[in-house]
Design an enzyme around this catalytic site. Structure first.
Site, PDB file in Angstrom:
ATOM      1  N   ARG A  69       0.871  -1.195   0.063  1.00  0.00           N
ATOM      2  CA  ARG A  69       0.089   0.119  -0.029  1.00  0.00           C
ATOM      3  C   ARG A  69       1.017   1.196   0.148  1.00  0.00           C
ATOM      4  NH1 ARG A  69      -4.234   2.348   3.236  1.00  0.00           N
ATOM      5  NH2 ARG A  69      -2.794   2.045   5.104  1.00  0.00           N
ATOM      6  N   ASP A  81       4.370  -1.378  13.492  1.00  0.00           N
ATOM      7  CA  ASP A  81       2.923  -0.945  13.695  1.00  0.00           C
ATOM      8  C   ASP A  81       2.141  -0.452  14.973  1.00  0.00           C
ATOM      9  OD1 ASP A  81       2.980  -3.351  14.554  1.00  0.00           O
ATOM     10  OD2 ASP A  81       1.372  -4.356  13.281  1.00  0.00           O
ATOM     11  N   SER A 106       6.460  -4.743   7.930  1.00  0.00           N
ATOM     12  CA  SER A 106       6.370  -5.568   9.151  1.00  0.00           C
ATOM     13  C   SER A 106       6.799  -7.221   9.301  1.00  0.00           C
ATOM     14  CB  SER A 106       4.700  -5.945   8.944  1.00  0.00           C
ATOM     15  OG  SER A 106       3.902  -4.554   8.954  1.00  0.00           O
TER      16      SER A 106
HETATM   17 MG    MG Z   1      -2.688  -4.576  11.566  1.00  0.00          MG
END
Ligand code: MG
Ligand code: ADP
Length: 482
Positions: free
Chosen positions: A92, A209, A156
């Site tokens: 994204r 995150d 991540s």
């Molecule tokens: Mg998440």
């Protein structure tokens, strides 16, 4: 914003009928999964001890990783920033326009990362990402920017961070296996690809995150102390005083505070305090990471359904559930015997059931697990078991918040806590149950909801990453003028 989840309808213990054996079994299960106030306090206290250990020493169970994000937001941050989120299946790219006063706008584009890219050379993946960023900038009319745009990169995967925009990939997870990436800095690899394509973007922050969630909440709630993830996994981040980070060897910072990525899913891997049942042990043993992330395994979305399934299959094996006299038609399906077949989302639906004779619960079990002709007595047992597992998760999750609040001495003044993740967002009464546990843990607070303000902080990987890039730029300016 509070969580949008519906209310849970709890099953009254006195309503549980059935044979004496069934009743005895349920009583025992209720005992095992219920955590009283005193025990919650012990968990919270141990959590605080482990936080301190992690701050003092590298390699502690709760890792307490300095994020290199220094200082707090003012809410007045302005400008265009880019965010990039590489995690699961999608890539994204987000353009975040910070408008000051805690307001922002976002535009984003999503593209799939093919299996070939996930398994091929890292250079190809980075070239692909750079191309996606380039295309996105062109679409937004930003390709001829005079000054470089700052980009926050939510990557991540397990990274050992060494600066706000530097880190080393320790290992791939989640189906990625690009060659030439482990042991390297994902920021530098991406920056090289952007340079090769002459894309005017500077990768200025590498973002976890939880840190993104904290910052996205903090942008319009300046009293934000922590950010939590309660989704597939569980983790948290909070703002710590530099003087409390005993293990810090990073030299002088531009602020006396830094965000700590706690990596608290690993809390109590030593099994000193968590009230593990045989159902938790079974789940742990059969997981891909036995003896790791024990706290996460009791409180996050990936696991709650499986714990519930473990109780149900135990009951079936003891002939206390789904026992049918006529052996011609099995009341139960093969589905329930399959690992992970009982999704946490089913628990959400069952907990929200307020229908007559538990018709909705029966329907959910029928449609999703081919459990036909469930009796009302059985539906009540199953609903109660979902409630026990879900409530225990919310209460144990609250211990982390109470520990952070008390560690930081924030109970009196109060604070905001931003939470992201589908479990918190969609599980019925999860937030209410957290508040209830918090008020038991901190009885001195008269209005818990007004003091420890939990709220949904969506899209940490977009807005949060952009804000991290903004803080990185601010830190660089502060260093340059120091
Ligand atoms: Mg998440
Ligand atoms: P991620 O953590 O991967 O960023 P999410 O925050 O969306 O993603 O969390 C996904 C997890 O949340 C799933 O693994 C699932 O266990 C859980 N989940 C999804 N929908 C629901 C729901 N309606 N109720 C409870 N849990 C859910």
């Amino acid at each position: 914003m509070a969580s949008k989840a519906p209310q849970a309808y709890e099953v009254d213990v006195n309503e549980l009928d059935g044979t004496p054996e069934q009743q005895a079994y349920m009583k025992d299960i209720i005992d095992q999964f219920t955590i009283d106030t005193d025990y919650l306090k012990q968990v919270r206290d141990h959590f605080m001890v482990e936080m301190k250990k992690g701050l003092d020493k590298e390699g502690s169970t709760v890792a307490m990783i300095p994020s290199y994000v220094e200082g707090r937001l003012t809410g007045k941050e302005e400008g265009h920033f880019l965010a990039l989120d590489l995690g699961g299946t999608n890539l994204r790219v987000v353009l975040v326009t910070l408008e000051g006063q805690g307001k922002f706008k976002t535009v984003s584009s999503k593209s799939r990362v093919s299996e070939e890219l996930k398994m091929g050379p890292m250079r190809n993946l980075c070239d692909y990402i750079a191309e996606c960023v380039d295309t996105f900038l062109t679409e937004q009319g930003l390709e001829d920017q005079e000054i470089e745009l700052n980009l926050g990169y939510t990557f991540s995967f397990p990274v050992l961070q060494t600066k706000i925009n530097r880190g080393v990939l320790s290992t791939w997870t989640k189906g990625f296996a690009c060659s030439g990436a482990v042991g390297k800095d994902p920021v530098l690899l991406l920056q090289d690809a952007l340079l090769r394509k002459h894309v005017p973007v500077k990768v200025s922050a590498l973002v976890n995150d939880t840190v993104g969630t904290l910052l996205s909440n903090a942008y319009n709630k300046p009293a934000t102390l922590a950010g939590l993830i309660l989704g597939t996994g569980a983790n948290g981040a909070y703002i710590e005083k530099m003087k409390n980070i005993g293990k810090w060897k990073g030299g002088k910072t531009t602020s006396d505070e830094m965000i700590i990525n706690m990596e608290f899913g690993a809390f109590d891997n030593e099994r000193r305090i968590l009230p593990l049942t045989r159902f938790d042990n079974k789940l742990d043993r059969e997981s891909i990471n036995p003896h790791a992330q024990l706290y996460e395994k009791m409180i996050s979305g990936m696991y709650l359904g499986e714990i519930t399934r473990n109780v149900l299959t135990d009951m079936i094996d003891r002939e206390l559930l789904l026992k049918r006299e006529e052996n011609t038609s099995f009341a139960w399906s093969k589905e329930i015997s399959r690992h992970w077949s009982f999704e946490t989302a089913f628990m959400s639906n069952i907990e929200a059931d307020n229908s007559k004779d538990f018709a909705y619960t029966k329907e959910i079990l029928d449609t999703n697990l081919s459990l036909h002709d469930i009796t009302t007595t059985e539906a009540k047992f199953i609903k109660k078991i979902c409630e026990l597992v879900g409530k225990r998760a919310a209460r144990l999750a609250a211990c982390s918040i109470a520990a952070i609040v008390q560690h930081c001495g924030a109970a009196e003044e109060g604070c905001d806590i931003g939470i992201d993740g589908s479990l918190y967002e969609f599980y019925p009464s999860f937030e209410d149950r957290m508040y209830e546990a918090l008020s038991e843990l901190m009885p001195e607070i008269s209005d818990i909801r007004k003091t420890i303000r939990l709220g949904l902080a969506k899209d940490g990987s977009g807005v949060g990453a952009a804000l991290t890039a903004c803080v990185a730029a601010r830190m660089e300016n502060a260093r340059a003028s120091a």
